[in-house]
Write an enzyme that holds these catalytic residues in place. Sequence first.
Site, short mmCIF file in Angstrom:
data_model
loop_
_atom_site.label_atom_id
_atom_site.label_comp_id
_atom_site.label_asym_id
_atom_site.label_seq_id
_atom_site.Cartn_x
_atom_site.Cartn_y
_atom_site.Cartn_z
N SER A 59 0.79 -1.24 0.00
CA SER A 59 0.00 0.00 0.00
C SER A 59 0.82 1.28 0.00
O SER A 59 0.24 2.37 -0.10
CB SER A 59 -0.96 0.01 1.20
N GLY A 298 4.04 9.58 5.76
CA GLY A 298 4.48 8.42 5.01
C GLY A 298 3.34 7.46 4.74
O GLY A 298 2.17 7.84 4.70
N HIS A 299 3.71 6.19 4.55
CA HIS A 299 2.72 5.15 4.32
C HIS A 299 3.35 3.80 4.65
O HIS A 299 4.58 3.65 4.62
CB HIS A 299 2.24 5.14 2.86
#
Length: 450
Positions: A59, A298-299
């Site tokens: 993701s 962020g991720h």
Amino acid sequence: MTPLADLQGLIDRAARRHGVPGAAVAVGTGRQVVEAATGVVNVDTGVEATVDSVFQIGSVTKAWTAALVMQLAGEHLVDLDEPVRGYLPEFGVLDTAASASITARQLLSHTGGFDGDLLEDTGRGDDAVAKLVAFMRTNARQLTDPGTLFSYCNAGYCALGALVARRRGRTWEAAMRDLLIDPLGAGHMALYAEEAIMFRAAVGHVGKPPRPSPRRLLPQADAPAGSTLSAALRDLVRFGRMLLADGVADDGTRVLPTGTFAEMCRPQVTLPRIGDRPAAAWGLGLMLFDWDGRPVVGHDGSTPGTSTTWRIVPDRDLVFAIHANGGHLAAFIDDVLAEIISTTADIRLPPRLSPPPTPVPFHPDTYTGTYAAPRITYNVRADADGLAVTEIPSGLAAQFRPGKTTTRYVHVGDSHFVGLEPPQGPHPMIAFLQDGRFLYNLRLVPRVTD
């Protein structure tokens, strides 16, 4: 010795400690990038992991899809606050009113309000994403009014991928290659499995001892949400540096309009706070953290047997990415993340939530019952001082998770619960919203029976 000086030793030790078959890290400060890799990309082949290896980033892809949408907005090809259906007429969910009103901003911030994990495999053709969008019209339930509550939504990002494809007149993959990957000079990225085999490609590992995951190919339909993209971690750092440079790549190419990163970092929705570690809010394609009083964005991403963490600390001009391909994934990433961010950015990583010495009293009847999403059911019952939550995956989800599992939770206050027995490091966390109407674990899972 800082992690920049001994990054190799840091990940070597952490990988041994947590049984990780292979891992990589890239840290960028200013224009300097330091990289390290350890272990193997596949325990069956014994091929060594290197800094050139490509790893499934899951993701983390959503931040890239968001950037493509922000390009469209900057060129006035999409208004983030107009209904998506105006640009993508085939978009829709089961609820007619929601179908006509959901905006790109809501999809970017996971506030569309509909079922997010449909996990429908529509094949591997160029029309895979379009077929999923068609499937959504008759299968995606509306859970809340659009724009009201956060619920992590993979399907929403697939719709954004279809939006990009429609407005650009090419597939999402072609748009990603032409408008982001190539302008960035990101030379170690693969959009398909047949591209990944041109690199030293890593596979995820599951079980004890870790073995290659039996399923590496995830549905092509979910590519804009994170099912297919693989990258060397230096290219994730390259992407983050472009954002920090207000949309300009290392060679001076403008990739995103001026002000895009600031807009992506603007909070769109506040999340229920279950401890100090998780994201406090969500922007446009970015998780927003408040760690030690400092902004971090962020991720995260995962595929079966892998985990990737990508972070930017804007006021330290710092970007880094960490990946592990099996073992105790979260514990490994925690160790490496804490060391990098403390030494390089002078930030103390907030601890994860743990069970309290004495559980907080609560009324179990408020929460017991059955909660169901399209591919998973949660049976919640009272158990000693807490709740026992049994997860039952179905359909495609059953291929990615073990069979029925039960976790015991204790109450920590405010309808929040923490798991007693962490399977691989951190204790799981759940909450119940609207007096038990929803079980919340980043997703809203509606209650279907008491």
